[in-house]
Design a protein around this motif. Structure first.
Motif, mmCIF file in Angstrom:
data_model
loop_
_atom_site.group_PDB
_atom_site.id
_atom_site.type_symbol
_atom_site.label_atom_id
_atom_site.label_comp_id
_atom_site.label_asym_id
_atom_site.label_seq_id
_atom_site.Cartn_x
_atom_site.Cartn_y
_atom_site.Cartn_z
ATOM 1 N N VAL A 177 0.859 -1.188 0.000
ATOM 2 C CA VAL A 177 0.000 0.000 0.000
ATOM 3 C C VAL A 177 0.893 1.236 0.000
ATOM 4 O O VAL A 177 1.523 1.558 1.002
ATOM 5 C CB VAL A 177 -0.932 0.010 1.226
ATOM 6 N N GLY A 178 0.983 1.913 -1.134
ATOM 7 C CA GLY A 178 1.848 3.080 -1.244
ATOM 8 C C GLY A 178 2.519 3.125 -2.606
ATOM 9 O O GLY A 178 2.324 2.250 -3.454
ATOM 10 N N ASN A 179 3.329 4.143 -2.805
ATOM 11 C CA ASN A 179 4.032 4.307 -4.073
ATOM 12 C C ASN A 179 5.190 3.328 -4.187
ATOM 13 O O ASN A 179 5.806 2.948 -3.184
ATOM 14 C CB ASN A 179 4.549 5.739 -4.219
ATOM 15 N N VAL A 180 5.500 2.944 -5.413
ATOM 16 C CA VAL A 180 6.576 1.990 -5.692
ATOM 17 C C VAL A 180 7.532 2.635 -6.688
ATOM 18 O O VAL A 180 7.108 3.097 -7.757
ATOM 19 C CB VAL A 180 6.013 0.668 -6.266
ATOM 20 N N SER A 181 8.831 2.675 -6.350
ATOM 21 C CA SER A 181 9.811 3.247 -7.270
ATOM 22 C C SER A 181 10.048 2.292 -8.440
ATOM 23 O O SER A 181 9.717 1.100 -8.380
ATOM 24 C CB SER A 181 11.132 3.508 -6.536
ATOM 25 N N ASP A 182 10.637 2.823 -9.507
ATOM 26 C CA ASP A 182 10.864 2.010 -10.709
ATOM 27 C C ASP A 182 11.773 0.808 -10.419
ATOM 28 O O ASP A 182 11.538 -0.288 -10.937
ATOM 29 C CB ASP A 182 11.496 2.874 -11.805
ATOM 30 N N SER A 183 12.812 0.997 -9.597
ATOM 31 C CA SER A 183 13.737 -0.106 -9.311
ATOM 32 C C SER A 183 13.041 -1.218 -8.540
ATOM 33 O O SER A 183 13.261 -2.409 -8.801
ATOM 34 C CB SER A 183 14.933 0.412 -8.509
#
Length: 459
Positions: A297-303
């Motif tokens: 639950v939350g934002n996920v970085s590209d890596s």
């Protein structure tokens, strides 16, 4: 076109140096007479509501709680993220009304990085904050300037603002600066010099963990322990002031084990090692494939997104994106196990989400290396740590943690939660600021060498 770009860069560099000289050489305003019983606080933080990020909750809570503790607070930040997200709008509403918020413009000079000093967050941004404060608070001059970082250009801005208004300077380290082991702090050529300078002249320096406080006293000779305090992070008690807006709440299923991570997944909270161990656990125990749900639950970085995409059992992964705090609390409360990833680099850190986890009343699994977070979880009896690359330990945690009743009588945990409620944390901070303002005799607006240096040189 190339010549135009060069000339534009040269022009912006000259403007930036003019701003720098103005900040260094600008005379301080005449000392005003203090109004008895009136104490003014200016909080300088790059992100304030309705902007939303992991670091916005702490300064926002200080702004919100100031009036209850006898202070008049105002805020200065970078540009707001518009249009605001539901999470940002909710946080802004929580702060209430009557708080003066000033923001800088995005229209800033772009000096050549080869010709102009470079610091975390940008020295031009720091100078823009100073100029905005000089205009915006000339009729509401602060007694105390509290700077919250990262990014740490706000510390530099706060230094110039405090010097100009003859206010006291307080540095609030939400994370570390040049000692930070993560890449979300980008140290330039002069960051270390600036940090040493500011630590030597600050009236008060705040750290979120005792480990970070001790570490900085060892690393910086100009930092005295009697000017340092420990003000931890905390959790937000909403008390029904907001309502959920999310439509992605999971349906409860008694046969499912729901493991939930709430917060931003990025390079400093990588789930890759956990996913590898989880994959091995599922290979050795295929019965879990139908029982487990892993919620992010939350934002996920590209890596990190790449790590999630490569997980061999994608059907058990669920991703929601960023949600308002009220919704995040419900996701926590509905979890069978709350997860937190802790690498060796996080040893001195106590992530803000841990406090919300503890308040949710669900068992917590720390996956990774021991440190501040695992010490708290085990000391107050809210969960356990699982070391990396140990599928047997992960299996044991999956089986045992959902059976723990963390809401049973636990005086240690209850007292810890009361102490770390954000309103109580803020009350403790303002008590410290009350003490600080009674010691106004010593002015600290000098560099370690005794005088301000010309802006064209290193600070």
């Amino acid at each position: 076109m190339a010549m135009k770009a060069i000339l534009r860069s040269l022009r912006d560099t000259i403007v930036a140096y003019w701003w720098y000289a103005d900040a260094c050489l600008r005379p301080r305003i005449r000392q005003r007479s203090r109004v008895p019983g009136k104490k003014r606080l200016l909080i300088v933080a790059w992100a304030l509501p309705p902007s939303i990020s992991g670091g916005v909750f702490r300064p926002a809570s200080f702004l919100r709680e100031a009036a209850k503790n006898g202070w008049q607070a105002a805020g200065l930040s970078g540009p707001a993220n518009l249009p605001a997200s539901p999470a940002g709008e909710e946080l802004l509403a929580l702060m209430g009304t009557g708080i003066q918020l000033e923001r800088i413009s995005l229209e800033l000079p772009k000096p050549s990085w080869r010709l102009f000093p470079n610091v975390d967050g940008g020295l031009v941004e720091a100078l823009a904050e100073f100029r905005a404060a000089r205009r915006g608070f000339k009729d509401n001059t602060p007694d105390v300037v509290l700077c919250s970082g990262p990014p740490f250009q706000s510390f530099i801005a706060g230094y110039f603002i405090a010097r100009y208004f003859r206010a006291q300077l307080v540095l609030d380290y939400r994370d570390e600066w040049t000692e930070c082991p993560f890449d979300f702090v980008q140290s330039g050529r002069t960051d270390r010099v600036w940090e040493e300078r500011l630590l030597a002249v600050a009236d008060l320096v705040i750290f979120t963990t005792a480990s970070q406080l001790d570490h900085h006293i060892r690393k910086f000779r100009g930092l005295d322990r009697d000017r340092c305090i420990h003000v931890p992070n905390g959790w937000e008690q909403l008390e029904g002031t907001t309502k959920s807006v999310s439509s992605v709440f999971p349906e409860k299923n008694a046969d499912k084990i729901r493991m939930t991570f709430v917060g931003n997944l990025s390079a400093h909270t990588p789930p890759a090692a956990f996913l590898r161990t989880l994959a091995r656990t599922l290979e050795e125990n295929p019965q879990y494939k139908d029982r487990l749900e892993i919620w992010f639950v939350g934002n996920v970085s590209d890596s990190v997104q790449q790590d999630l995409d490569q997980f061999p059992y994608p059907d058990i992964l669920v991703r929601t994106g960023m949600v308002p705090l009220s919704d995040a609390k419900r996701f926590m409360q509905d979890a069978s196990i709350l997860m937190l990833f802790s690498g060796i680099a996080l040893e001195r850190y106590l992530p803000g989400k841990l406090f919300e986890y503890a308040a949710a009343g669900r068992p917590i699994m720390i996956y990774g290396a021991p440190g501040e977070a695992s010490d708290v979880v085990e000391r107050i009896g809210l969960g356990r740590i699982v070391r990396p690359d140990d599928p047997n330990a992960l299996k044991a945690a999956i089986e045992s943690l959902p059976k723990i009743d963390v809401n049973s009588e636990n005086t240690v945990a209850d007292n810890w939660l009361v102490q770390h409620r954000r309103d109580n944390i803020a009350s403790g901070l303002f008590t410290q600021l009350d003490v600080l303002t009674k010691k106004r005799g010593k002015a600290r607006f000098k560099t370690p060498r005794g005088t301000l240096q010309y802006p064209g040189r290193a600070p």
